[in-house]
Design a protein around this motif. Structure first.
Motif, PDB file in Angstrom:
ATOM      1  N   ARG A  46      33.823  36.307  37.324  1.00 43.11           N
ATOM      2  CA  ARG A  46      32.974  35.072  36.977  1.00 43.11           C
ATOM      3  C   ARG A  46      33.663  34.108  37.930  1.00 43.11           C
ATOM      4  N   ILE A  47      31.711  34.165  38.780  1.00 42.03           N
ATOM      5  CA  ILE A  47      31.890  33.108  39.807  1.00 42.03           C
ATOM      6  C   ILE A  47      31.020  31.688  38.825  1.00 42.03           C
ATOM      7  N   ASP A  48      31.658  30.863  39.264  1.00 46.62           N
ATOM      8  CA  ASP A  48      30.411  29.586  38.867  1.00 46.62           C
ATOM      9  C   ASP A  48      30.453  28.820  39.774  1.00 46.62           C
ATOM     10  N   LEU A  49      29.058  29.030  39.983  1.00 49.83           N
ATOM     11  CA  LEU A  49      28.266  28.621  41.358  1.00 49.83           C
ATOM     12  C   LEU A  49      28.063  26.730  41.246  1.00 49.83           C
ATOM     13  N   LYS A  50      27.900  26.608  40.150  1.00 44.73           N
ATOM     14  CA  LYS A  50      27.401  25.647  39.836  1.00 44.73           C
ATOM     15  C   LYS A  50      28.861  24.553  39.933  1.00 44.73           C
ATOM     16  N   GLU A  51      30.234  24.361  39.673  1.00 46.61           N
ATOM     17  CA  GLU A  51      31.361  24.080  40.370  1.00 46.61           C
ATOM     18  C   GLU A  51      31.646  24.465  41.417  1.00 46.61           C
ATOM     19  N   ARG A  52      31.710  25.705  41.874  1.00 43.57           N
ATOM     20  CA  ARG A  52      31.791  26.065  42.752  1.00 43.57           C
ATOM     21  C   ARG A  52      33.770  26.452  42.742  1.00 43.57           C
ATOM     22  N   LYS A  53      33.829  27.668  42.091  1.00 40.18           N
ATOM     23  CA  LYS A  53      34.900  28.321  41.125  1.00 40.18           C
ATOM     24  C   LYS A  53      35.244  29.694  40.930  1.00 40.18           C
ATOM     25  N   VAL A  54      35.784  29.698  40.957  1.00 35.61           N
ATOM     26  CA  VAL A  54      36.613  30.884  39.244  1.00 35.61           C
ATOM     27  C   VAL A  54      35.864  30.628  38.088  1.00 35.61           C
ATOM     28  N   ASP A  55      35.229  31.772  37.944  1.00 34.33           N
ATOM     29  CA  ASP A  55      35.265  31.141  36.046  1.00 34.33           C
ATOM     30  C   ASP A  55      36.386  31.687  35.036  1.00 34.33           C
ATOM     31  N   GLY A  56      36.716  33.073  35.647  1.00 39.54           N
ATOM     32  CA  GLY A  56      37.280  33.816  35.279  1.00 39.54           C
ATOM     33  C   GLY A  56      37.364  35.340  35.784  1.00 39.54           C
ATOM     34  N   TYR A  57      38.501  36.251  34.624  1.00 44.77           N
ATOM     35  CA  TYR A  57      38.533  37.835  35.783  1.00 44.77           C
ATOM     36  C   TYR A  57      38.126  38.584  34.188  1.00 44.77           C
ATOM     37  N   LEU A  58      37.520  39.488  34.487  1.00 43.28           N
ATOM     38  CA  LEU A  58      38.144  40.517  33.209  1.00 43.28           C
ATOM     39  C   LEU A  58      38.552  41.979  33.340  1.00 43.28           C
ATOM     40  N   LYS A  59      39.556  42.472  33.052  1.00 41.98           N
ATOM     41  CA  LYS A  59      39.985  43.663  33.268  1.00 41.98           C
ATOM     42  C   LYS A  59      39.194  45.054  32.209  1.00 41.98           C
ATOM     43  N   LEU A  60      38.523  45.975  32.834  1.00 41.27           N
ATOM     44  CA  LEU A  60      38.002  46.942  32.210  1.00 41.27           C
ATOM     45  C   LEU A  60      39.196  48.504  31.510  1.00 41.27           C
ATOM     46  N   SER A  61      38.886  48.121  31.004  1.00 41.19           N
ATOM     47  CA  SER A  61      39.986  49.313  30.046  1.00 41.19           C
ATOM     48  C   SER A  61      39.128  50.625  30.930  1.00 41.19           C
ATOM     49  N   MET A  62      39.381  51.767  30.384  1.00 39.75           N
ATOM     50  CA  MET A  62      39.461  53.257  31.148  1.00 39.75           C
ATOM     51  C   MET A  62      39.052  53.770  29.928  1.00 39.75           C
ATOM     52  N   PRO A  63      37.917  55.088  30.521  1.00 36.55           N
ATOM     53  CA  PRO A  63      38.400  55.774  29.131  1.00 36.55           C
ATOM     54  C   PRO A  63      39.304  56.981  28.723  1.00 36.55           C
ATOM     55  N   ALA A  64      39.767  57.526  27.808  1.00 36.62           N
ATOM     56  CA  ALA A  64      40.368  58.977  27.774  1.00 36.62           C
ATOM     57  C   ALA A  64      40.830  59.429  28.534  1.00 36.62           C
ATOM     58  N   THR A  65      39.198  60.196  28.842  1.00 36.70           N
ATOM     59  CA  THR A  65      38.793  61.616  29.764  1.00 36.70           C
ATOM     60  C   THR A  65      37.592  60.838  30.378  1.00 36.70           C
ATOM     61  N   ARG A  66      37.652  62.004  31.479  1.00 31.45           N
ATOM     62  CA  ARG A  66      36.560  61.812  32.271  1.00 31.45           C
ATOM     63  C   ARG A  66      36.218  62.769  33.219  1.00 31.45           C
ATOM     64  N   PHE A  67      35.581  63.419  33.835  1.00 30.68           N
ATOM     65  CA  PHE A  67      34.395  64.037  34.479  1.00 30.68           C
ATOM     66  C   PHE A  67      36.333  65.010  35.854  1.00 30.68           C
ATOM     67  N   SER A  68      35.662  66.011  35.904  1.00 27.00           N
ATOM     68  CA  SER A  68      36.961  66.449  36.411  1.00 27.00           C
ATOM     69  C   SER A  68      35.277  66.850  37.992  1.00 27.00           C
ATOM     70  N   GLU A  69      36.809  66.778  38.873  1.00 23.63           N
ATOM     71  CA  GLU A  69      36.325  67.036  40.395  1.00 23.63           C
ATOM     72  C   GLU A  69      36.128  68.411  41.087  1.00 23.63           C
ATOM     73  N   LYS A  70      36.836  69.136  40.187  1.00 21.44           N
ATOM     74  CA  LYS A  70      37.191  70.145  40.929  1.00 21.44           C
ATOM     75  C   LYS A  70      35.779  71.246  39.746  1.00 21.44           C
ATOM     76  N   ASP A  71      36.026  72.521  40.799  1.00 22.47           N
ATOM     77  CA  ASP A  71      34.503  73.149  39.832  1.00 22.47           C
ATOM     78  C   ASP A  71      35.268  74.186  38.707  1.00 22.47           C
ATOM     79  N   PRO A  72      34.562  73.863  36.975  1.00 18.71           N
ATOM     80  CA  PRO A  72      35.943  74.439  36.409  1.00 18.71           C
ATOM     81  C   PRO A  72      35.286  76.113  35.999  1.00 18.71           C
ATOM     82  N   ILE A  73      35.884  76.027  35.846  1.00 20.68           N
ATOM     83  CA  ILE A  73      36.079  77.848  35.820  1.00 20.68           C
ATOM     84  C   ILE A  73      34.339  77.955  34.617  1.00 20.68           C
ATOM     85  N   ASP A  74      34.727  77.350  33.447  1.00 25.52           N
ATOM     86  CA  ASP A  74      34.059  76.816  31.609  1.00 25.52           C
ATOM     87  C   ASP A  74      34.058  75.559  31.984  1.00 25.52           C
ATOM     88  N   GLN A  75      32.391  75.502  30.899  1.00 22.02           N
ATOM     89  CA  GLN A  75      32.349  74.021  30.297  1.00 22.02           C
ATOM     90  C   GLN A  75      33.270  74.083  29.913  1.00 22.02           C
TER      91      GLN A  75
END
Length: 414
Positions: free
Chosen positions: A213-242
């Motif tokens: 987050r950038i404070d445009l008025k003060e011309r500085k970085v106002d902070g950072y936020l790390k984004l947590s990851m989900p437990a599962t995601r979509f497979s890039e491979k073609d699945p044998i079944d759903q």
């Protein structure tokens, strides 16, 4: 959190219900006001609806006599292809600088800038295009312009110097350097959006799995936020079944890409290519409050012209350099409910990446990053047409677009 429990449940069954039933998770201005950009130096007041000025009726007189075209920067062939959206034909092409990444409408809507970042060299440049003729002008040398935005008050162009971890504020006309803000903890700084009052900019950090987050008025970085990851995601491979459509997400940090503010300005939506969905961040508390799974390689975000929906381009791969005919698709999210309402596959596979919505809202134009094509997607039913272009198309823009002024990227209009 209750939201997280719902997310995990939805992800667990997403493969069982199919694309058509994918669960989504997480809990005007006056038309005449769009007739001219505000004077530079005057930050716009926070609107009730951020996107009220981007509807088809709000074409600015500043774009009168400008050609209706789609401008496609091709990263590996170092050129721009120009498409007539009516005929779906390439009507022009021309060489630009090295490594063109995005075509960026200027704040005053009078120039389109091609950001040539010349990766791993010092030969970065900006190529101006006159939207009345569709022709390029002389290049302007700048450091590492991966992307470019404009401050909401119109005083500065913000060149995103990705490799340098730096934001360079420049004169929006001449591109002369004004000042810079170092963002040392934002590896891969690339895409941005702004708070409705113009005070803050939110930049994604692709290689740090975070947001700055950038404070445009003060011309500085106002902070950072790390984004947590989900437990599962979509497979890039073609699945044998759903049952095998998902996989355990072993990534410890994500790869955040595009970002958009909600219509009421209270939330930010952040596409994440490794998380396969959209993080939801509360603007007031600067905390993550939800997540919406969308598809493999969530990448580009574009609001509909009526400001009710968010189109998510899922690139079809978790890799920076993907293969042809991937599992690309477009997900449509309803802003009000934060639920997925449609899934549009690319027939035969593809790699939808960056672009924007046509001025009338009828079509979503996206580059097919690894397939050397451009997709024109009907926003009524998801029907796809394709146009062959150069090598590795990236941040295309559709022009002209409605709005009083541009905040940059491929047409972040207000």
């Amino acid at each position: 959190m209750k939201t997280n429990r719902i997310v995990l449940a939805a992800l667990a069954v997403a493969g069982l219900i199919g694309a058509g039933g994918l669960l989504a998770v997480a809990n005007m201005e006056n038309a005449q006001a769009a007739q001219a950009a505000p004077a530079a130096g005057t930050a716009p007041a926070a609107p009730v609806n951020v996107y009220a000025g981007i509807g088809p009726a709000n074409m600015s007189p500043a774009t009168k006599d400008q050609l209706q075209r789609v401008y496609v920067p091709n990263l590996r062939s170092n050129d721009v292809y120009v498409i007539d959206p009516e005929t779906l034909k390439v009507v022009d092409k021309f060489k630009v600088g090295v490594g063109p990444q995005h075509v960026v409408p200027a704040y005053d809507l009078q120039t389109l800038w091609v950001a040539n970042n010349a990766e791993r060299t010092n030969k970065g440049s900006l190529t101006p295009i006159d939207p009345r003729t569709g022709k390029p002008g002389p290049q302007v040398a700048v450091d590492d312009p991966y992307n470019m935005y404009f401050s909401p008050d119109g005083k500065s162009a913000i060149v995103v110097a990705e490799a340098l971890h730096r934001l360079d504020f420049r004169d929006p006309k001449t591109m002369a350097m004004q000042y810079a803000i170092d963002v040392p903890q934002c590896g891969g700084i690339n895409h941005a959006d702004f708070s409705p009052d113009g005070r803050y900019a939110m930049f994604t950090c692709e290689f740090d799995g975070a947001v700055a987050r950038i404070d445009l008025k003060e011309r500085k970085v106002d902070g950072y936020l790390k984004l947590s990851m989900p437990a599962t995601r979509f497979s890039e491979k073609d699945p044998i079944d759903q049952l095998l459509a998902n996989e355990v997400c072993s990534k410890k940090k994500g790869m955040p890409q595009d970002i958009r503010v909600s219509p009421d300005g209270r939330r930010y939506y952040i596409a994440d290519m490794d998380a396969d969905g959209v993080h939801i961040v509360d603007a007031a508390t600067f905390t993550k409050v939800g997540f919406i799974p969308t598809g493999v390689g969530a990448h580009g975000l574009y609001p509909s012209r009526d400001g009710t929906k968010l189109y998510v381009a899922n690139r079809g791969t978790h890799n920076i350099h993907g293969k042809r005919k991937g599992k690309g698709r477009v997900t449509v999210i309803d802003f009000a409910s934060e639920k997925v309402v449609s899934q549009w596959a690319i027939p035969g596979g593809g790699s939808p990446d960056m672009g924007n919505v046509s001025a009338d809202g009828k079509y979503l134009w996206l580059s097919g990053r690894f397939d050397d094509v451009v997709y024109r997607i009907d926003t009524a039913n998801g029907d796809v047409k394709q146009v062959k272009v150069g090598q590795e198309p990236h941040g295309l823009t559709v022009w002209p677009q409605p709005g009083r002024y541009s905040l940059g990227h491929t047409g972040n209009m207000r």
